[in-house]
Design an enzyme around this catalytic site. Structure first.
Site, mmCIF file in Angstrom:
data_model
loop_
_atom_site.group_PDB
_atom_site.id
_atom_site.type_symbol
_atom_site.label_atom_id
_atom_site.label_comp_id
_atom_site.label_asym_id
_atom_site.label_seq_id
_atom_site.Cartn_x
_atom_site.Cartn_y
_atom_site.Cartn_z
ATOM 1 C CB THR A 146 8.239 -39.964 138.564
ATOM 2 O OG1 THR A 146 9.587 -39.682 138.238
ATOM 3 C CG2 THR A 146 7.886 -39.222 139.829
ATOM 4 C CB SER A 181 11.278 -31.083 141.486
ATOM 5 O OG SER A 181 10.282 -31.992 141.005
ATOM 6 C CE1 TYR A 183 5.431 -34.749 137.745
ATOM 7 C CE2 TYR A 183 7.794 -35.109 137.861
ATOM 8 C CZ TYR A 183 6.540 -35.532 137.489
ATOM 9 O OH TYR A 183 6.383 -36.746 136.881
ATOM 10 C CG HIS A 184 10.412 -35.549 140.823
ATOM 11 N ND1 HIS A 184 11.076 -34.503 140.229
ATOM 12 C CD2 HIS A 184 10.473 -36.572 139.929
ATOM 13 C CE1 HIS A 184 11.533 -34.884 139.032
ATOM 14 N NE2 HIS A 184 11.174 -36.136 138.825
ATOM 15 C CE LYS A 187 3.708 -37.786 138.214
ATOM 16 N NZ LYS A 187 2.724 -38.422 137.349
HETATM 17 N N1 USQ Z 1 19.360 -32.427 132.499
HETATM 18 C C1 USQ Z 1 20.488 -31.884 131.903
HETATM 19 N N2 USQ Z 1 20.314 -31.078 130.843
HETATM 20 C C2 USQ Z 1 19.100 -30.783 130.306
HETATM 21 C C3 USQ Z 1 17.950 -31.344 130.907
HETATM 22 C C4 USQ Z 1 18.111 -32.165 132.004
HETATM 23 O O1 USQ Z 1 21.613 -32.131 132.343
HETATM 24 O O2 USQ Z 1 19.037 -30.045 129.336
HETATM 25 C C5 USQ Z 1 19.476 -33.336 133.651
HETATM 26 C C6 USQ Z 1 18.690 -32.892 134.874
HETATM 27 O O3 USQ Z 1 19.406 -31.994 135.666
HETATM 28 C C7 USQ Z 1 18.436 -34.229 135.553
HETATM 29 C C8 USQ Z 1 18.335 -35.211 134.392
HETATM 30 O O4 USQ Z 1 18.946 -34.562 133.284
HETATM 31 O O5 USQ Z 1 19.529 -34.598 136.339
HETATM 32 C C9 USQ Z 1 16.920 -35.584 134.023
HETATM 33 O O6 USQ Z 1 16.175 -34.407 133.787
HETATM 34 P P1 USQ Z 1 14.881 -34.384 132.849
HETATM 35 O O7 USQ Z 1 14.492 -32.965 132.663
HETATM 36 O O8 USQ Z 1 15.113 -35.211 131.641
HETATM 37 O O9 USQ Z 1 13.852 -35.206 133.715
HETATM 38 P P2 USQ Z 1 13.091 -34.847 135.075
HETATM 39 O O10 USQ Z 1 13.072 -33.411 135.386
HETATM 40 O O11 USQ Z 1 13.644 -35.754 136.120
HETATM 41 O O12 USQ Z 1 11.600 -35.246 134.738
HETATM 42 C C10 USQ Z 1 11.268 -36.139 133.677
HETATM 43 C C11 USQ Z 1 9.786 -35.933 133.339
HETATM 44 C C12 USQ Z 1 8.957 -36.312 134.556
HETATM 45 C C13 USQ Z 1 9.299 -37.716 134.986
HETATM 46 C C14 USQ Z 1 10.786 -37.856 135.223
HETATM 47 C C15 USQ Z 1 11.222 -39.264 135.495
HETATM 48 O O13 USQ Z 1 9.557 -34.600 132.959
HETATM 49 O O14 USQ Z 1 7.586 -36.209 134.230
HETATM 50 O O15 USQ Z 1 8.632 -38.016 136.176
HETATM 51 O O16 USQ Z 1 11.495 -37.458 134.046
HETATM 52 S S1 USQ Z 1 12.579 -39.331 136.620
HETATM 53 O O17 USQ Z 1 13.633 -38.454 136.155
HETATM 54 O O18 USQ Z 1 13.023 -40.702 136.682
HETATM 55 O O19 USQ Z 1 12.092 -38.848 137.884
#
Ligand code: USQ
Length: 404
Positions: A146, A181, A183-184, A187
């Site tokens: 990720t 997190s 989770y991260h 990875k």
């Molecule tokens: N966010 C909001 N509102 C929401 C949901 C999320 O503002 O309703 C924000 C979060 O705070 C964060 C961003 O949007 O800043 C991304 O959150 P996300 O829930 O879309 O993604 P994340 O938790 O980072 O995890 C997801 C996948 C994970 C993957 C990751 C890629 O669930 O499996 O590894 O995206 S990355 O984000 O590039 O690490």
């Protein structure tokens, strides 16, 4: 050239469409799953937007629709004997590894969920590396990592490695990680274990540092409703853009966390499949760990919400936006510039986020409006429990000294 492709986590949002795409492209495909995701859904009282048949039924439907076989192994990657027997039986040219707990919020619920996430993810990958070493050392591992491993450092993010000049000497390291997190972090631990396995046992691996995936459909899921993918919009398993689209469909204010300046790399689910196929078609050398940053565009969450709002209003819907208090501890305004050229060099042709694409997502989601449960848009998982926030950073020290 046709390969034997083993997809770990073949029942999931990305695993199932990936398995179908490889199968349709003429590869021999097997999937592995222990159905843990279906268990977590029951635990949290959430379900995917589209009704998802059992994996056995999906495989039968695929046989009927595409006249192709997908083989199935049911078992748990944390069981070494199972992993070794699958690798020994199937002898894959490529293993595509999605078989992990994928949610940051799930890993932050409490100590049990944190330990489960790390044990499940790290031990599963470790078992796979040992099975490859002992049974099938030529197999190419395509691992879903990720972008979140890097966090949001105040310098450009390179593609996997960083060259450091120090006291007149130079060395190239895996790029430093500051994940946000548990989770991260799992990875990150995987990445180091995979790096070790390529350095010490000469295994071949590609670690795809993937951004946030969005989308409801791929060429194969669109063939038949029984082939739909497991799309989530709840707080724990839904990702930002997917959630915003589902929220818009039922007139729930878009949940922008905090200021909304959080910038991440995003990609369409169709591009996930393209990237994985490109990585498989161009395997790493023995002893090589390639890291590809797998996303096509960068957005702040506020930009995403604004785009969904505009697209929804274009369809005549009323769409509100809400800056809810951020349940996560993360920078809400920060520098972000991540290199992502290697997959483009291999031939990736991105499906970029256009208004038409958001419209299509909104309309497809709206068809299932009746199934959307508004109560799971907010599930109250917090990175820092309220009690700790109230006391502040001195709490741990105070506790230790009062015990002493
Ligand atoms: N966010 C909001 N509102 C929401 C949901 C999320 O503002 O309703 C924000 C979060 O705070 C964060 C961003 O949007 O800043 C991304 O959150 P996300 O829930 O879309 O993604 P994340 O938790 O980072 O995890 C997801 C996948 C994970 C993957 C990751 C890629 O669930 O499996 O590894 O995206 S990355 O984000 O590039 O690490």
């Amino acid at each position: 050239m046709a390969q034997r492709v083993l997809v770990l986590g073949g029942d999931g949002y990305l695993g199932w469409p990936t398995a179908m795409a490889f199968s349709r492209a003429g590869h021999r495909v097997a999937v592995v799953d222990n159905f843990a995701k279906r268990q977590w859904e029951l635990e949290l009282g959430v379900r995917p937007l589209f009704a998802i048949p059992t994996l056995h039924e999906r495989i039968r439907a695929w046989r009927e629709v595409a006249e192709n076989e997908i083989e199935l192994f049911v078992g748990d990657l944390t069981d070494y004997a199972f992993v070794e027997s699958v690798i020994d039986d199937f002898r894959p040219d490529t293993v595509v590894h999605y078989g992990e707990q994928p949610s940051a919020p799930y890993s932050m619920i409490d100590a049990r969920h944190a330990a489960y996430t790390q044990a499940n993810n790290v031990v599963g990958t470790l078992n796979l590396l040992f099975a490859m070493r002992d049974v099938s050392p030529e197999t190419h591992l395509v691992k879903l990592g990720t972008m979140g491993e890097y966090g949001t450092p105040d310098i450009d993010i390179e593609e996997g490695y960083l060259t450091v000049d120090h006291n007149g000497r130079r060395h190239t390291f895996l790029y430093p990680k500051t994940p946000g997190s548990i989770y991260h972090l799992s990875k990150v631990h995987d990445s180091h274990n995979i790096h070790f396995a390529t350095r010490i046992w000469s295994l071949r691996a590609t670690d795809l540092h993937q951004g946030v995936v969005y989308g409801v459909e791929t060429d194969e899921t669109a063939l038949d409703p029984r082939l739909a993918t497991s799309f989530h919009y709840d707080e724990v398993f839904g990702t930002a853009l997917n959630r915003f689209c589902a929220e818009a469909a039922v007139d729930f204010p878009l949940t922008v966390y905090g200021k909304g300046g959080q910038t991440r790399g995003y990609l369409n689910i169709r591009d996930t499949i393209q990237c994985v196929q490109l990585a498989a078609a161009h395997p790493a050398e023995a002893g090589e760990l390639r890291v590809y940053n797998q996303f096509t565009e960068q957005f702040t969450v506020l930009e995403l919400a604004r785009r969904v709002k505009a697209a929804g209003e274009h369809l005549g819907w009323s769409v509100a936006m809400d800056h809810t208090s951020n349940p996560r501890k993360e920078a809400e305004e920060h520098y972000y510039n991540a290199v992502h050229s290697k997959l483009l060099e291999l031939g990736l042709r991105p499906h970029l986020l256009s208004e038409e694409l958001i419209d299509t997502m909104l309309l497809k989601i709206a068809e299932e409006r009746e199934r959307i449960d508004r109560s799971v848009f907010v599930q109250h998982v917090r990175w820092v429990p309220k009690a700790l926030e109230a006391v502040g950073p001195g709490r741990a020290t105070n506790r230790a000294s009062s015990r002493a």
